[in-house]
Write an enzyme that holds these catalytic residues in place. Structure first.
Site, PDB file in Angstrom:
ATOM      1  N   SER A  64      11.046   6.059  15.023  1.00  0.00           N
ATOM      2  CA  SER A  64       9.872   5.695  15.812  1.00  0.00           C
ATOM      3  C   SER A  64      10.352   5.483  17.234  1.00  0.00           C
ATOM      4  O   SER A  64      10.934   4.451  17.539  1.00  0.00           O
ATOM      5  CB  SER A  64       9.254   4.400  15.277  1.00  0.00           C
ATOM      6  OG  SER A  64       8.649   4.641  14.041  1.00  0.00           O
ATOM      7  N   LEU A  65      10.135   6.478  18.080  1.00  0.00           N
ATOM      8  CA  LEU A  65      10.668   6.401  19.443  1.00  0.00           C
ATOM      9  C   LEU A  65       9.618   5.784  20.377  1.00  0.00           C
ATOM     10  O   LEU A  65       9.840   4.733  20.949  1.00  0.00           O
ATOM     11  CB  LEU A  65      11.087   7.798  19.912  1.00  0.00           C
ATOM     12  CG  LEU A  65      11.821   7.866  21.236  1.00  0.00           C
ATOM     13  CD1 LEU A  65      13.106   7.062  21.219  1.00  0.00           C
ATOM     14  CD2 LEU A  65      12.139   9.326  21.592  1.00  0.00           C
ATOM     15  N   CYS A  89      -0.761   6.443   9.371  1.00  0.00           N
ATOM     16  CA  CYS A  89       0.375   5.599   9.724  1.00  0.00           C
ATOM     17  C   CYS A  89      -0.056   4.397  10.536  1.00  0.00           C
ATOM     18  O   CYS A  89      -0.915   4.488  11.384  1.00  0.00           O
ATOM     19  CB  CYS A  89       1.363   6.388  10.569  1.00  0.00           C
ATOM     20  SG  CYS A  89       2.124   7.705   9.675  1.00  0.00           S
ATOM     21  N   GLU A 132      10.027  -1.992   7.329  1.00  0.00           N
ATOM     22  CA  GLU A 132      11.115  -1.302   8.005  1.00  0.00           C
ATOM     23  C   GLU A 132      12.205  -1.008   6.960  1.00  0.00           C
ATOM     24  O   GLU A 132      12.894  -1.920   6.496  1.00  0.00           O
ATOM     25  CB  GLU A 132      11.650  -2.196   9.145  1.00  0.00           C
ATOM     26  CG  GLU A 132      12.948  -1.751   9.766  1.00  0.00           C
ATOM     27  CD  GLU A 132      13.016  -0.268  10.143  1.00  0.00           C
ATOM     28  OE1 GLU A 132      12.070   0.269  10.712  1.00  0.00           O
ATOM     29  OE2 GLU A 132      14.057   0.344   9.830  1.00  0.00           O
ATOM     30  N   GLU A 178       0.823  -1.200   0.000  1.00  0.00           N
ATOM     31  CA  GLU A 178       0.000   0.000   0.000  1.00  0.00           C
ATOM     32  C   GLU A 178       0.861   1.255   0.000  1.00  0.00           C
ATOM     33  O   GLU A 178       1.978   1.248   0.514  1.00  0.00           O
ATOM     34  CB  GLU A 178      -0.900   0.007   1.251  1.00  0.00           C
ATOM     35  CG  GLU A 178      -1.920  -1.114   1.208  1.00  0.00           C
ATOM     36  CD  GLU A 178      -2.728  -1.250   2.481  1.00  0.00           C
ATOM     37  OE1 GLU A 178      -3.505  -2.207   2.554  1.00  0.00           O
ATOM     38  OE2 GLU A 178      -2.594  -0.414   3.380  1.00  0.00           O
TER      39      GLU A 178
HETATM   40  N1  SAH Z   1       9.079   0.772  10.091  1.00  0.00           N
HETATM   41  C1  SAH Z   1       9.307   2.155  10.097  1.00  0.00           C
HETATM   42  C2  SAH Z   1       8.491   2.908   9.067  1.00  0.00           C
HETATM   43  C3  SAH Z   1       7.074   2.482   8.905  1.00  0.00           C
HETATM   44  S1  SAH Z   1       6.008   2.808  10.251  1.00  0.00           S
HETATM   45  C4  SAH Z   1       9.126   2.733  11.453  1.00  0.00           C
HETATM   46  O1  SAH Z   1       8.648   2.043  12.339  1.00  0.00           O
HETATM   47  O2  SAH Z   1       9.503   3.878  11.659  1.00  0.00           O
HETATM   48  C5  SAH Z   1       5.630   4.499   9.919  1.00  0.00           C
HETATM   49  C6  SAH Z   1       5.212   5.293  11.124  1.00  0.00           C
HETATM   50  O3  SAH Z   1       3.941   4.879  11.603  1.00  0.00           O
HETATM   51  C7  SAH Z   1       6.170   5.135  12.285  1.00  0.00           C
HETATM   52  O4  SAH Z   1       6.460   6.379  12.840  1.00  0.00           O
HETATM   53  C8  SAH Z   1       5.372   4.285  13.235  1.00  0.00           C
HETATM   54  O5  SAH Z   1       5.826   4.457  14.528  1.00  0.00           O
HETATM   55  C9  SAH Z   1       3.987   4.792  13.007  1.00  0.00           C
HETATM   56  N2  SAH Z   1       2.909   3.946  13.484  1.00  0.00           N
HETATM   57  C10 SAH Z   1       2.842   2.615  13.462  1.00  0.00           C
HETATM   58  N3  SAH Z   1       1.676   2.193  13.998  1.00  0.00           N
HETATM   59  C11 SAH Z   1       0.981   3.295  14.339  1.00  0.00           C
HETATM   60  C12 SAH Z   1      -0.305   3.528  14.913  1.00  0.00           C
HETATM   61  N4  SAH Z   1      -1.104   2.509  15.256  1.00  0.00           N
HETATM   62  N5  SAH Z   1      -0.682   4.790  15.102  1.00  0.00           N
HETATM   63  C13 SAH Z   1       0.104   5.809  14.759  1.00  0.00           C
HETATM   64  N6  SAH Z   1       1.318   5.666  14.221  1.00  0.00           N
HETATM   65  C14 SAH Z   1       1.758   4.421  14.008  1.00  0.00           C
HETATM   66 FE1  SF4 Z   2       7.331  -2.443  11.313  1.00  0.00          FE
HETATM   67 FE2  SF4 Z   2       5.155  -1.125  12.083  1.00  0.00          FE
HETATM   68 FE3  SF4 Z   2       7.172  -1.420  13.780  1.00  0.00          FE
HETATM   69 FE4  SF4 Z   2       7.463   0.224  11.659  1.00  0.00          FE
HETATM   70  S1  SF4 Z   2       6.043   0.497  13.371  1.00  0.00           S
HETATM   71  S2  SF4 Z   2       8.925  -1.316  12.423  1.00  0.00           S
HETATM   72  S3  SF4 Z   2       6.229  -0.904  10.125  1.00  0.00           S
HETATM   73  S4  SF4 Z   2       5.931  -3.091  12.930  1.00  0.00           S
END
Ligand code: SAH
Ligand code: SF4
Length: 362
Positions: free
Chosen positions: A231-232, A350, A177, A109
């Site tokens: 993603s902290l 996201c 990722e 997607e």
């Molecule tokens: N794997 C990478 C990039 C894809 S996730 C990562 O984790 O950074 C993209 C963004 O969506 C990241 O900032 C992640 O923390 C956020 N994300 C994932 N699940 C989410 C949710 N349920 N609500 C809001 N943001 C979310």
């Molecule tokens: Fe993977 Fe979702 Fe974690 Fe990003 S936030 S590393 S896409 S499982």
């Protein structure tokens, strides 16, 4: 409300997993193909110029080629490594696409987010994700496979073509990722950043990672000034371990060092993605730990709305709590934005990009 993609009929890759992608041929292979079709040598350069433009999704668009040559190519080759299989349009104007990879029919997607005539595109780097973060829909289904650089770049091409707008920025925040697919991610960044009429500046290309430290260090040494987002989600180790189990081997202290090093080497400010979750990472000790993690460093905190997952106990913090977190960070001198959620009605936000293929009701 899935609807047929308006440009799907013209996309040459439709149902094209038997047909190879012309964009993936080398210069020599392309010259051979054109030679076999009886084209003159100068056509090679013409075709290559078209192929370099990701928004070119049909042979018919190659207006300086003879019609017979365009038809002969269309019979034998596809143009994009991905084709739109379905589109959902949000009332805020964003569109989520289910795209199908031409090579093996894998679905991923991507999202187009227009604002004042410019377009931001969110791309996937993998089909699924192996990281299994507790709050993320993508992580639930596991990893199918990594995408090729071309498959990442072609998502930008199909979204650009569908909107007919200039792409001003690309975020690698869809499924997957990026740093678990580092080489393809870097190659895709470089194709998007290559000089030309459609070039996208390195600063407008953002990669988001869950925090794979060796790759953050490698990324810091790349010559381009791509933007890094992390993603902290918690600056307390135990909480982060619970939320993001796959990166427990990359502890916060070392992550902090790697990010300082990134900022020092690139003079770029990393963005920290933080989705406040009620009672989990929005408590006073959590917020103080976040302040400690950020204070005195180059960074920008994005407070993002947690999109709820079906059956998950994790709930977004109330708006007032999110504003209080922002106020606390700003008092400490940490720049913070509350990011407006977009595309919620189409689950494009996201963490909601997930393969849900049954009936294409994705
Ligand atoms: N794997 C990478 C990039 C894809 S996730 C990562 O984790 O950074 C993209 C963004 O969506 C990241 O900032 C992640 O923390 C956020 N994300 C994932 N699940 C989410 C949710 N349920 N609500 C809001 N943001 C979310
Ligand atoms: Fe993977 Fe979702 Fe974690 Fe990003 S936030 S590393 S896409 S499982």
């Amino acid at each position: 409300m899935a609807n047929e993609n308006p440009s799907g009929g013209t996309g040459s890759a439709q149902g094209a997993h038997m047909v190879s992608n012309l964009r993936e041929l080398s210069h020599e292979e392309l010259a051979d193909v054109l030679g076999e079709l009886g084209a003159q040598a100068f056509r090679v350069k013409q075709v290559e110029e078209w192929l370099a433009r990701p928004e070119v999704q049909s042979f018919d668009a190659m207006t300086n080629l003879p019609k017979a040559l365009r038809e002969a190519l269309a019979e034998r080759y596809s143009l994009s490594s991905v084709a739109i299989a379905a589109t959902r349009v949000s009332k805020d104007g964003s569109r989520k696409y289910l795209v199908k990879c031409a090579s093996d029919g894998t679905y991923v997607e991507c999202v187009g987010l227009p604002s004042s005539g410019r377009l931001s595109v969110c791309v996937s780097t993998q089909a699924g994700c192996a990281m299994g973060c507790a709050f993320c829909a993508t992580g639930r289904s596991g990893l199918s496979r990594s995408l090729t650089a071309r498959e990442i770049v072609d998502q930008v091409g199909v979204v650009r073509a569908d909107f007919g707008l200039r792409v001003s920025s690309v975020v690698f925040m869809g499924q997957g990722e990026p740093f678990a697919n580092y080489d393809a991610t870097l190659a895709a960044l470089r194709i998007l950043n290559a000089p030309g009429p459609k070039t996208i500046g390195a600063r407008h290309l953002t990669v988001s990672t869950c925090g794979i430290i060796p790759r953050i260090r490698q990324f810091s040494k790349e010559p381009e000034q791509f933007t890094l987002a992390i993603s902290l989600h918690s600056a307390v180790q135990a909480t982060r371990n619970a939320l993001m189990p796959a990166v427990r081997k990359y502890p916060l202290t070392r992550l902090h060092e790697a990010l300082q090093d990134y900022a020092w080497r690139t003079h770029r400010r990393p963005t920290y993605e933080f989705a406040p979750i009620e009672g989990v990472n929005d408590t006073t000790p959590e917020v103080e730990a976040l302040v400690d993690f950020c204070v005195g460093t180059l960074c920008h905190v994005n407070l993002i709305h947690l999109n709820e997952l079906e059956g998950s106990p994790l709930k977004p913090s109330p708006a007032a709590r999110v504003r209080a977190i922002q106020a606390r960070l700003e008092r400490a001198g940490v720049e913070t934005t509350i990011r407006e959620p977009r595309g919620q009605d189409i689950e494009a936000a996201c963490g909601q990009l997930r393969q849900r293929l049954e009936g294409m009701g994705f």
